[in-house]
Design an enzyme around this catalytic site. Structure first.
Site, PDB file in Angstrom:
ATOM      1  N   ASP A 210       1.352  -1.501   0.194  1.00  0.00           N
ATOM      2  CA  ASP A 210      -0.233   0.066   0.467  1.00  0.00           C
ATOM      3  C   ASP A 210       1.354   1.063  -0.366  1.00  0.00           C
ATOM      4  O   ASP A 210       0.315   2.351  -0.748  1.00  0.00           O
ATOM      5  CB  ASP A 210      -1.074   0.113   1.077  1.00  0.00           C
ATOM      6  CG  ASP A 210       0.133   0.001   2.656  1.00  0.00           C
ATOM      7  OD1 ASP A 210       0.438  -0.408   2.646  1.00  0.00           O
ATOM      8  OD2 ASP A 210      -0.685   0.782   3.442  1.00  0.00           O
ATOM      9  N   GLU A 470       4.012 -10.222   4.761  1.00  0.00           N
ATOM     10  CA  GLU A 470       3.211 -11.001   4.553  1.00  0.00           C
ATOM     11  C   GLU A 470       3.120 -11.753   2.870  1.00  0.00           C
ATOM     12  O   GLU A 470       2.552 -11.203   1.624  1.00  0.00           O
ATOM     13  CB  GLU A 470       2.122 -10.229   4.218  1.00  0.00           C
ATOM     14  CG  GLU A 470       1.970  -9.219   5.905  1.00  0.00           C
ATOM     15  CD  GLU A 470       0.762  -8.589   5.349  1.00  0.00           C
ATOM     16  OE1 GLU A 470       0.155  -8.110   4.932  1.00  0.00           O
ATOM     17  OE2 GLU A 470       0.115  -8.428   6.912  1.00  0.00           O
ATOM     18  N   TYR A 526      -4.944  -8.070  12.459  1.00  0.00           N
ATOM     19  CA  TYR A 526      -6.535  -6.472  12.120  1.00  0.00           C
ATOM     20  C   TYR A 526      -7.516  -6.857  12.397  1.00  0.00           C
ATOM     21  O   TYR A 526      -8.369  -6.492  11.843  1.00  0.00           O
ATOM     22  CB  TYR A 526      -6.053  -6.273  10.816  1.00  0.00           C
ATOM     23  CG  TYR A 526      -4.621  -5.436  10.303  1.00  0.00           C
ATOM     24  CD1 TYR A 526      -4.422  -4.276  11.000  1.00  0.00           C
ATOM     25  CD2 TYR A 526      -3.441  -5.861  10.050  1.00  0.00           C
ATOM     26  CE1 TYR A 526      -3.490  -3.915  10.419  1.00  0.00           C
ATOM     27  CE2 TYR A 526      -2.400  -5.770   9.644  1.00  0.00           C
ATOM     28  CZ  TYR A 526      -2.381  -4.276  10.186  1.00  0.00           C
ATOM     29  OH  TYR A 526      -1.362  -3.592   9.656  1.00  0.00           O
ATOM     30  N   GLU A 563       2.203  -6.513  13.454  1.00  0.00           N
ATOM     31  CA  GLU A 563       1.214  -4.996  12.590  1.00  0.00           C
ATOM     32  C   GLU A 563      -0.221  -5.525  13.343  1.00  0.00           C
ATOM     33  O   GLU A 563      -0.733  -6.813  13.829  1.00  0.00           O
ATOM     34  CB  GLU A 563       1.203  -5.956  11.228  1.00  0.00           C
ATOM     35  CG  GLU A 563       2.731  -4.780  10.688  1.00  0.00           C
ATOM     36  CD  GLU A 563       1.756  -4.575   8.752  1.00  0.00           C
ATOM     37  OE1 GLU A 563       0.807  -4.669   9.071  1.00  0.00           O
ATOM     38  OE2 GLU A 563       2.897  -4.885   8.481  1.00  0.00           O
TER      39      GLU A 563
HETATM   40  C1  GCB Z   1      -0.604  -5.171   5.842  1.00  0.00           C
HETATM   41  C2  GCB Z   1       0.686  -4.214   5.594  1.00  0.00           C
HETATM   42  C3  GCB Z   1       0.919  -2.770   5.645  1.00  0.00           C
HETATM   43  C4  GCB Z   1      -0.364  -2.120   6.003  1.00  0.00           C
HETATM   44  C5  GCB Z   1      -1.378  -2.812   6.680  1.00  0.00           C
HETATM   45  C6  GCB Z   1      -2.816  -1.850   6.599  1.00  0.00           C
HETATM   46  O1  GCB Z   1      -1.014  -5.988   6.634  1.00  0.00           O
HETATM   47  O2  GCB Z   1       1.963  -5.396   6.150  1.00  0.00           O
HETATM   48  O3  GCB Z   1       2.248  -2.881   4.986  1.00  0.00           O
HETATM   49  O4  GCB Z   1       0.441  -0.810   5.348  1.00  0.00           O
HETATM   50  O5  GCB Z   1      -1.045  -3.912   6.543  1.00  0.00           O
HETATM   51  O6  GCB Z   1      -2.888  -0.463   6.798  1.00  0.00           O
HETATM   52  O7  GCB Z   1      -3.116  -2.498   5.371  1.00  0.00           O
END
Ligand code: GCB
Length: 658
Positions: A210, A470, A526, A563
């Site tokens: 992203d 990832e 997430y 993360e």
């Molecule tokens: C992820 C990625 C990271 C993104 C993040 C997001 O899993 O590793 O590069 O910026 O999610 O905020 O979507």
């Protein structure tokens, strides 16, 4: 001794990258074990030690404003870009070029861009060999001296050099042109796809990560000299500690590589007061430091390791070359699902970061460097991950000096065709195929790994290598792709640091196929954001369930949540804690922390992200990714205070707050 001609090495790199010398067997076999002995093509390294000014070496910064042009033609050799560039545009170095000019054509440019300036070789440099060194050219760089191509390098985040000694005499000037190409294909690291618009004929770049694909000369460019007679090409130091003694004894295994020559090698180690604590002779050996001062987070004791080449043909001996390296003595090990730093469990607090700031893009900026570390200190972070590429060498040196632990990552991000910047698409194609991520991609990946470890192997701050972010580790072909890379990572680092990769949410403990190859489980999760959006009760349950699964499947491996985060619009408040509000971010982190605290094998938490950062244009982000705990300008959101409170109360962070 190493090979004599850097230039021949460089041309070899170029040619071997274009066509790997020993093609690896098919990656896509169903039986992963048949691929155990995959041979990765070997590419020589083009990196010498980071240039420094010593009594035998000179260093000239080539940073500043350079003439600039972009190549809008489809044929990159059509225009003689090595002739003086058209007058007009001047671009700062270091900086990404994309946000500098008020010009969409430059911002969105896909292809070659050219930087040019005049460089004078100082008159006093006869008897010296001299190089142009680029700390990074993203993603593919070419160096021209007047009209001649003298070096080429693929890979946007590691340094390379051109030996210009035989091309320009001391006291003369030359036109230095640097071509930089930002194209990403399925065979580059990171990968992407370039298409040509049927309507405009313009190239359009897409990619699977992203963050914005900033390009240009984002790090410093140097002209530097070393003595022709003989010079130090590389130094490797591997610290260890003998814990059995009452007073710990530091142990340093070292190797010094030099160009051809007859000088003898002398080593001195000095303490922080400048007192010599020990000396040694020879190109390699082991040195002990009694009653050693350990390098610790927050208390980064650094010795100075000086290597000298002495010519004994004179009396007293003459110093032919000298180079100094900061040396931190610390150990890192994995045992019983814990990370042991200096023989004691350490709990990591911190962030995934980005090199990102307004206007400069990924341009290295010492003001942001210092301020970011001030904020890390303020909030109680002891660590960060260089998500998703190697950071400027100055960042690593600063981490060494200020006691911040680093998980050092390659630029291998986006190796999962199911992901589009963190938003899944269900019917995506398979990742590991000849048309997708293939043997050539893996060869580029291996080279990125080699260059990362070669550059960063001496930093005490680096405690772990992250081989990728990832990847589709649950897909067929993943194991065949990663097994040789995991082996390579272990072979490359003489210090044997632990290895990891950041695992993608969809590759759960039940479906991931590669985690047994690594020492530490780094999990990006997430729940509550991309799944169970806004539903933190379900998120907490799902997280707990998943951590239980990983813990039972890999009982000996420590887990870092590498993360977790939620997009948060600074200044948006909600009494009901709705998503995008500062309250939601705080509550989200709180739910995660409550779960982490119930697992002894969770040994670290890295919030995504340290600061808001720019992303590719798209309909899912408004002016970038807003998961920062600080805004892009580094102002705190409410979560910053919540994290500061939590982290200052934790045990085992090494910061002396417990
Ligand atoms: C992820 C990625 C990271 C993104 C993040 C997001 O899993 O590793 O590069 O910026 O999610 O905020 O979507």
């Amino acid at each position: 001794m190493r090979s004599p001609s850097l230039l021949s090495l460089l041309s070899l790199i170029t040619s071997s990258l274009a066509s790997p010398s020993s093609p690896a067997p098919n990656l896509h076999s169903r039986d992963a074990t048949t691929n155990l002995n995959l041979s990765l093509p070997q590419h020589p390294l083009s990196i010498n030690l980071k240039p420094q000014q010593t009594s035998t070496r000179d260093l000239v910064s080539l940073d500043g404003l350079w003439s600039f042009a972009i190549d809008n033609t489809t044929n990159s050799t059509a225009t003689p870009w090595t002739s003086p560039l058209p007058k007009g545009l001047e671009c700062p170095v270091p900086a990404s070029y994309n946000d500098i000019f008020i010009d969409r054509n430059i911002h969105d440019h896909v292809g070659w861009a050219y930087y040019q300036r005049t460089v004078a070789i100082p008159r006093g440099w006869s008897g010296q060999r001299y190089f142009v060194r680029l700390e990074a050219a993203t993603h593919h760089g070419r160096v021209y001296v007047n009209d001649d191509l003298v070096a080429e390098h693929v890979g946007g985040y590691t340094p390379f050099e051109a030996d210009v000694t035989d091309r320009v005499n001391p006291g003369e000037s030359f036109r230095l042109t640097i071509g930089v190409n930002n194209e990403l294909t399925h065979e580059t690291i990171p990968p992407g796809t370039v298409e040509v618009s049927e309507y405009t004929g313009r190239k359009v770049q897409t990619y699977l990560h992203d963050f914005y694909n900033y390009a240009g000369l984002a790090r410093s460019v140097w002209l530097y000299s070393v003595p022709v007679e003989q010079y130090i090409e590389d130094i490797t130091v591997v610290p260890d500690v003998d814990w059995d003694e009452d007073a710990e004894t530091g142990i340093v295994h070292y190797t010094v590589d030099t160009s051809n020559g007859t000088g003898s090698i002398e080593i001195t180690i000095a303490d922080e007061e400048g007192n010599t604590v020990t000396t040694a002779s020879g190109a390699n050996g082991t040195i002990t430091i009694p009653s050693v001062h350990l390098w610790q987070p927050g208390s980064a004791y650094l010795y100075t390791f000086t290597a000298r080449i002495l010519s004994t043909s004179t009396d007293p001996p003459r110093v032919v070359d000298t180079y100094t390296l900061p040396l931190g003595i610390r150990t890192i090990a994995i045992k019983d699902a814990q990370i042991l730093l200096n023989n004691a469990p350490i709990y990591l607090t911190g962030f995934g970061k980005h090199e990102d700031s307004p206007i400069r893009g990924k341009g290295h900026d010492t003001a942001y460097l210092v301020h970011d570390f001030e904020l890390l200190h303020w909030i109680g972070a002891n660590s960060f991950r260089t998500s998703h590429y190697p950071y400027a060498e100055e960042v690593m040196e600063y981490a060494d000096r200020h006691g911040i632990l680093v998980i050092d990552e390659t630029p291998a991000v986006g190796l999962a065709y199911s992901i589009g910047g963190g938003v899944s698409s269900a019917d995506s194609p398979s990742t590991f195929t000849p048309e997708g991520i293939n043997n050539n991609t893996r060869a580029a990946h291996a080279q990125a790994l080699r260059e990362l470890v070669a550059r960063d192997k001496n930093h005490p701050s680096v405690i772990m290598w992250s081989v990728a972010n990832e990847p589709a580790s649950d897909e067929e072909g993943a194991r065949a792709y990663f097994e040789p890379l995991a082996t390579l990572a272990r072979e490359l680092d003489p210090a044997g640091r632990p290895i990891t990769f950041a695992n993608l949410g969809q590759a759960t403990y039940a479906t991931d196929t590669i985690s047994d190859l690594f020492d530490v489980l780094c999990l990006n999760r997430y729940f509550g954001w991309y799944s169970f959006t806004g539903d933190l009760d379900s998120a907490g349950i799902a997280l707990k369930e998943e951590l239980t699964g990983w813990s039972e499947t890999y009982p000996g491996k420590p887990i870092i949540i590498s993360e977790y985060g939620a997009d948060t619009l600074a200044g948006l408040h909600s009494v009901m804690g709705l998503i995008w509000s500062e309250e939601f971010q705080i509550e989200y982190l709180d739910v995660y922390h409550g779960v982490f605290d119930t697992f002894d094998n969770v040994v670290g938490e890295h919030v995504w992200n340290f600061a808001d950062f720019q992303t590719k244009e798209g309909i899912q982000r408004v002016d970038g990714n807003k998961k920062g705990v600080f805004t892009r300008e580094r102002r705190p959101k409410g979560a910053a205070y919540a994290l500061k409170k939590r982290w200052s109360g934790l045990n085992n962070t090494g910061l002396g707050t417990e």
